[in-house]
Design a protein around this motif. Structure first.
Motif, PDB file in Angstrom:
ATOM      1  N   ASP A 119      11.736  26.646  27.808  1.00  8.10           N
ATOM      2  CA  ASP A 119      11.074  25.320  27.024  1.00  8.10           C
ATOM      3  C   ASP A 119       9.172  25.405  27.643  1.00  8.10           C
ATOM      4  O   ASP A 119       9.132  24.576  26.565  1.00  8.10           O
ATOM      5  N   LEU A 251      15.011  17.348  26.731  1.00 15.38           N
ATOM      6  CA  LEU A 251      14.493  16.919  25.569  1.00 15.38           C
ATOM      7  C   LEU A 251      13.533  15.980  25.117  1.00 15.38           C
ATOM      8  O   LEU A 251      13.208  16.586  23.924  1.00 15.38           O
ATOM      9  N   LEU A 252      13.539  14.750  25.538  1.00 14.89           N
ATOM     10  CA  LEU A 252      12.404  13.979  24.868  1.00 14.89           C
ATOM     11  C   LEU A 252      11.146  14.660  24.444  1.00 14.89           C
ATOM     12  O   LEU A 252      10.128  14.443  23.900  1.00 14.89           O
ATOM     13  N   LEU A 254      10.286  18.078  25.056  1.00 12.58           N
ATOM     14  CA  LEU A 254      10.050  18.850  24.252  1.00 12.58           C
ATOM     15  C   LEU A 254       9.872  18.257  22.415  1.00 12.58           C
ATOM     16  O   LEU A 254       9.191  18.972  22.134  1.00 12.58           O
ATOM     17  N   GLY A 255      10.233  17.996  22.102  1.00 10.51           N
ATOM     18  CA  GLY A 255      10.574  17.327  21.004  1.00 10.51           C
ATOM     19  C   GLY A 255       9.514  16.688  20.232  1.00 10.51           C
ATOM     20  O   GLY A 255       8.436  16.439  19.690  1.00 10.51           O
ATOM     21  N   GLY A 256       8.406  16.129  21.624  1.00 18.00           N
ATOM     22  CA  GLY A 256       6.990  15.221  21.133  1.00 18.00           C
ATOM     23  C   GLY A 256       6.187  16.532  21.417  1.00 18.00           C
ATOM     24  O   GLY A 256       5.537  16.473  20.893  1.00 18.00           O
ATOM     25  N   LEU A 258       6.677  19.549  20.458  1.00 20.40           N
ATOM     26  CA  LEU A 258       6.037  20.244  19.266  1.00 20.40           C
ATOM     27  C   LEU A 258       5.837  18.786  18.563  1.00 20.40           C
ATOM     28  O   LEU A 258       5.665  19.894  16.987  1.00 20.40           O
ATOM     29  N   GLY A 259       6.475  18.064  18.109  1.00 20.89           N
ATOM     30  CA  GLY A 259       6.531  17.001  16.707  1.00 20.89           C
ATOM     31  C   GLY A 259       4.849  16.334  17.254  1.00 20.89           C
ATOM     32  O   GLY A 259       4.239  16.056  16.373  1.00 20.89           O
ATOM     33  N   VAL A 291      13.221  28.049  19.500  1.00 16.98           N
ATOM     34  CA  VAL A 291      14.555  27.104  19.480  1.00 16.98           C
ATOM     35  C   VAL A 291      16.008  27.424  19.285  1.00 16.98           C
ATOM     36  O   VAL A 291      17.107  27.320  19.991  1.00 16.98           O
TER      37      VAL A 291
END
Length: 470
Positions: A119, A251-252, A254-256, A258-259, A291
């Motif tokens: 992570d 999780l949010l 991580l997504g933020g 990466l994006g 991932v």
């Protein structure tokens, strides 16, 4: 003691070389860089012979990485600015070896925290991509750096960000090994120095102001200190295992992370600015495998948790044997198979230990638990593959066997096995203790259910116990 005495030498050399960097002309600083690299490389070469063979690989990879950095310095020293592209490539390959060394250290020291390390590494790659697309790439375009060199530099930045994230996670999760702190500080210093050099010159190996070159020196000093620190040998042992919970907030995040860089790149395209396809391609090559590893790790964690729960639900905590619920399940399955086959084959033995209560009262419950564990281990040790030994409760055990056409032989075999297993005394609290068992044997005739067979076996066990007492 030899490693400890090396610390003042490395620190002293670092202070002297840092001061020398600030006053030495550009042409002479390459010679100093060679000496700086040796401050880290020589301790690595010195520790290798003292390590067991199974622990050497991370240090070998670190030595190769430092050797490539040394080659980078020699390449620029000999070839000048014309050799900068080759020197940058050597640095990138060296960073890849450093990443491999860090991954091995993570797998050894942080193998109980793989999820957390992945992570943090993913977040670090996202931060590196954002820094690249907002700060470094515009500077490289100002310097008109060719795309192939941009790719090399981008790989260098992303790899160092990944290494820094992994090592920082290990350090924060397990502060018992100072070597982790030194490694994290070394990688952070190298990353900061590379970013400063790229911003100032468009490369990591070009000549720049003296203070840019001086930034690199502490990084190699920290690498040398990491190798010399006594805790370096502890990296082969598992470290602290923090709780790995992939919550919604995490999780949010991580997504933020990466994006973010792709979103910035898209905004640049919408605004009419030149996009960054190189970043998107290279970051994907690094992020997608990580991932996939993370998803695979979560899947294995869930499988292990489910297996533990199933085992806890179907097995006795003290002896590890199948419990009463699992026995009934297996007995039902055996009776179903018996009915399908059309011939009797189920044998059931209900066993109750004689003399257990006296041992438990006289020597204590802990001794009683050890006696039950030993009895269970002895009986289980001589069973055939298809036999089941279950703890029914207290000092009661049940044996289940399927022997179509040979029920009586199987019953005699199991009863004799129980008698032999309990014939040798058990040592408890320095005392030789002997117990026996009252056994009730039932052979299925093909019509009774599981509850009926167990009831009949229990009754015969009590009849056997009463006959022994008479």
């Amino acid at each position: 003691m030899i490693r400890i005495r090396g610390v003042p030498a490395v620190v002293g050399a670092g202070v002297v070389l840092t001061a020398a960097m600030l006053v030495t002309p550009a042409t002479g600083r390459r010679v100093l860089f060679v000496l700086v690299t040796l401050c880290a490389l020589l301790p690595v070469l010195g520790i290798l012979p003292r390590l067991p063979r199974g622990q050497r690989l991370p240090w070998v990879l670190l030595g190769v990485a430092l050797g490539l950095v040394l080659a980078n310095n020699l390449t620029v020293l000999i070839g000048g600015d014309a050799a900068v592209p080759l020197a940058d490539l050597l640095v990138s390959v060296g960073n890849a070896h450093m990443l491999a060394a860090a991954v091995l250290l993570v797998l050894r020291r942080g193998r109980s925290d793989i999820g957390g390390v992945l992570d943090v590494t993913l977040v670090s790659l996202g931060a590196g991509g954002l820094l690249w697309t907002t700060v470094l790439l515009p500077r490289l375009r100002d310097f008109a750096v060719p795309v192939d060199q941009q790719i090399v530099l981008l790989a260098t930045v992303l790899l160092l960000f990944g290494v820094l994230g992994a090592m920082t996670r290990l350090w924060l999760a397990d502060g018992r090994a100072p070597v982790l702190k030194y490694f994290a500080a070394a990688v952070a210093g190298l990353l900061a120095a590379d970013i400063a050099m790229i911003t100032a010159t468009g490369a990591t190996a070009s000549q720049a102001a003296a203070w840019y070159d001086a930034i690199y020196v502490p990084s190699y000093v920290f690498l040398g200190l990491a190798v010399l620190d006594p805790s370096a040998s502890s990296l082969a042992r598992p470290g602290h295992a923090p709780q790995d919970t992939l919550s919604t907030g995490r999780l949010l995040f991580l997504g933020g992370a990466l994006g973010l860089a792709p979103c910035v790149a898209g905004i640049r395209e919408i605004a009419g600015l030149q996009g960054d396809g190189v970043l998107l391609a290279l970051q994907s090559l690094l992020v997608v495998p990580l991932v996939m590893l993370r998803i695979g790790w979560l899947g294995r964690q869930r499988e292990r948790a489910e297996r533990r729960l199933r085992h806890q639900a179907t097995h006795d905590l003290l002896t590890g044997l199948p419990n009463r619920a699992e026995l009934w399940s297996r007995l039902d399955a055996a009776l179903d198979a018996e009915r399908r086959a059309g011939r009797p084959g189920v044998v059931l033995l209900f066993c109750d230990l004689n003399g257990f209560k006296a041992v438990n009262d006289r020597l204590g419950h802990l001794a009683g638990d050890r006696l039950l564990t030993e009895v269970a281990a002895r009986i289980r040790a001589g069973l055939r593959a298809g036999d089941t030994l279950a703890r029914y409760g207290g000092d009661e055990f049940v044996l289940l066997c399927e022997e179509p056409g040979a029920q009586e032989e199987a019953a005699d075999r199991l009863a004799g096995h129980v008698h032999d297993a309990l014939g040798v005394p058990v040592t408890l609290s320095g005392e030789q203790v002997t117990v026996s068992a009252s056994v009730g044997v039932v052979l299925s005739a093909g019509g009774a259910g599981a509850d009926e067979l167990i009831r009949r076996a229990d009754e015969r066990m009590y009849a056997h116990k009463a006959a022994r007492s008479a």
